[in-house]
Design a protein around this motif. Structure first.
Motif, PDB file in Angstrom:
ATOM      1  N   ARG A 232     -30.176  35.004 -26.149  1.00  0.00           N
ATOM      2  CA  ARG A 232     -29.574  36.091 -25.036  1.00  0.00           C
ATOM      3  C   ARG A 232     -30.190  37.227 -24.952  1.00  0.00           C
ATOM      4  NH1 ARG A 232     -27.282  36.121 -20.009  1.00  0.00           N
ATOM      5  NH2 ARG A 232     -26.797  34.053 -21.180  1.00  0.00           N
ATOM      6  N   TYR A 235     -33.973  36.972 -22.995  1.00  0.00           N
ATOM      7  CA  TYR A 235     -33.781  36.254 -22.217  1.00  0.00           C
ATOM      8  C   TYR A 235     -33.571  38.180 -20.902  1.00  0.00           C
ATOM      9  CZ  TYR A 235     -31.250  34.215 -17.374  1.00  0.00           C
ATOM     10  OH  TYR A 235     -30.987  34.191 -16.194  1.00  0.00           O
ATOM     11  N   PRO A 258     -29.638  30.136 -22.069  1.00  0.00           N
ATOM     12  CA  PRO A 258     -29.051  30.746 -20.709  1.00  0.00           C
ATOM     13  C   PRO A 258     -30.810  30.564 -20.133  1.00  0.00           C
ATOM     14  CG  PRO A 258     -30.387  32.410 -22.017  1.00  0.00           C
ATOM     15  CD  PRO A 258     -30.241  31.613 -23.189  1.00  0.00           C
TER      16      PRO A 258
END
Length: 270
Positions: A232, A235, A258
């Motif tokens: 995350r 990302y 993601p």
């Protein structure tokens, strides 16, 4: 031989996981075998004494040496060549088009170890962008938690064996022999990589979003929650349309990831 008690083992692996994300909760034998000789050489009389010193945080270099002992820093040039083929055929043309005005790209080698990966990427960048008019900023950020491996990466010594998968013309262009079948990198390659110490458990606050992040064969040491949290953060640090490369022996959780899956070990921020 020194004995690692269950209590000391729990203290050590808990400290390592909390501070560095590395899960060694099932590696008691590995810890014992890899650290015992070093402890005896350093004059420690017990694991308890050594772990007290580690947890105190008084000597960051001691922690760095320990992490090097407990994790494998084995790497070589052209490792997982499919990644470099995709970089050459797909990503570099995209980046050349995307950054045709600012002529500046952002690539991060996260967990760069002794430097083979960022230098290898740099070779592809040099080959591709040298054929395009204008001056391009292709410098790569390369980070690792260990200052010791960063020091070796900044002043590298590579064996002929580690270069064998590179094209002969690249060996000649980007490496300088320094005796006894040992090579270092050319100045042009050296200047294209910026090495920094960085703990992947820390917040990621770099100046630019990255077009490409390489984090290969690093997350094999992380448990699922730690890996999901890091992905995350990756990302959030990736520019729209940017890519994440992981190792072929690794996988990302489909439900929590993601990034969009592109092909084995390659993901994209759509």
């Amino acid at each position: 031989m020194l004995t690692l008690s269950d209590g000391d083992f729990n203290r050590l692996y808990t400290y390592i996981q909390q501070h560095y994300g590395i899960n060694l909760s099932h590696k008691k034998q590995l810890i014992t075998s890899r650290l015992t000789n070093m402890l005896q050489q350093k004059g420690f009389h017990s694991f308890t004494e050594y772990i007290d010193e580690i947890i105190s945080g008084k000597d960051p270099e001691m922690v760095s040496v320990m992490l090097n002992k407990l994790t494998t820093n084995y790497t070589y040039f052209m490792r997982e060549k499919e990644h470099f083929d995709f970089l050459q055929k797909q990503i570099l043309p995209e980046l050349a088009n995307k950054h045709s005005r600012d002529r500046s790209i952002a690539i991060w080698s996260a967990g760069c170890s002794s430097g083979e990966e960022p230098y290898n990427i740099s070779m592809y960048l040099k080959e591709y962008f040298s054929a395009i008019p204008g001056s391009w900023d292709t410098r790569i950020l390369a980070t690792d938690i260990s200052q010791r491996v960063l020091d070796s990466a900044m002043d590298p010594r590579y064996s002929l064996e580690s270069l064998k998968e590179l094209p002969p013309s690249w060996q000649e262009r980007y490496f300088v022999p320094i005796g006894d079948k040992t090579y270092t990198v050319s100045d042009a390659l050296r200047k294209n990589v910026i090495f920094r110490s960085f703990n992947l458990m820390d917040p990621i606050h770099f100046r630019k979003k990255f077009d490409l992040i390489f984090c290969r064969n690093v997350m094999i040491y992380f448990d699922r929650p730690t890996k999901a949290a890091l992905v995350r953060r990756f990302y959030d640090a990736t520019a729209p349309g940017g890519y994440l490369f992981i190792g072929h022996s690794e996988s990302l959780d489909k439900e929590s990831c993601p990034f969009s899956y592109i092909e084995p070990a390659i993901y994209r921020k759509i």
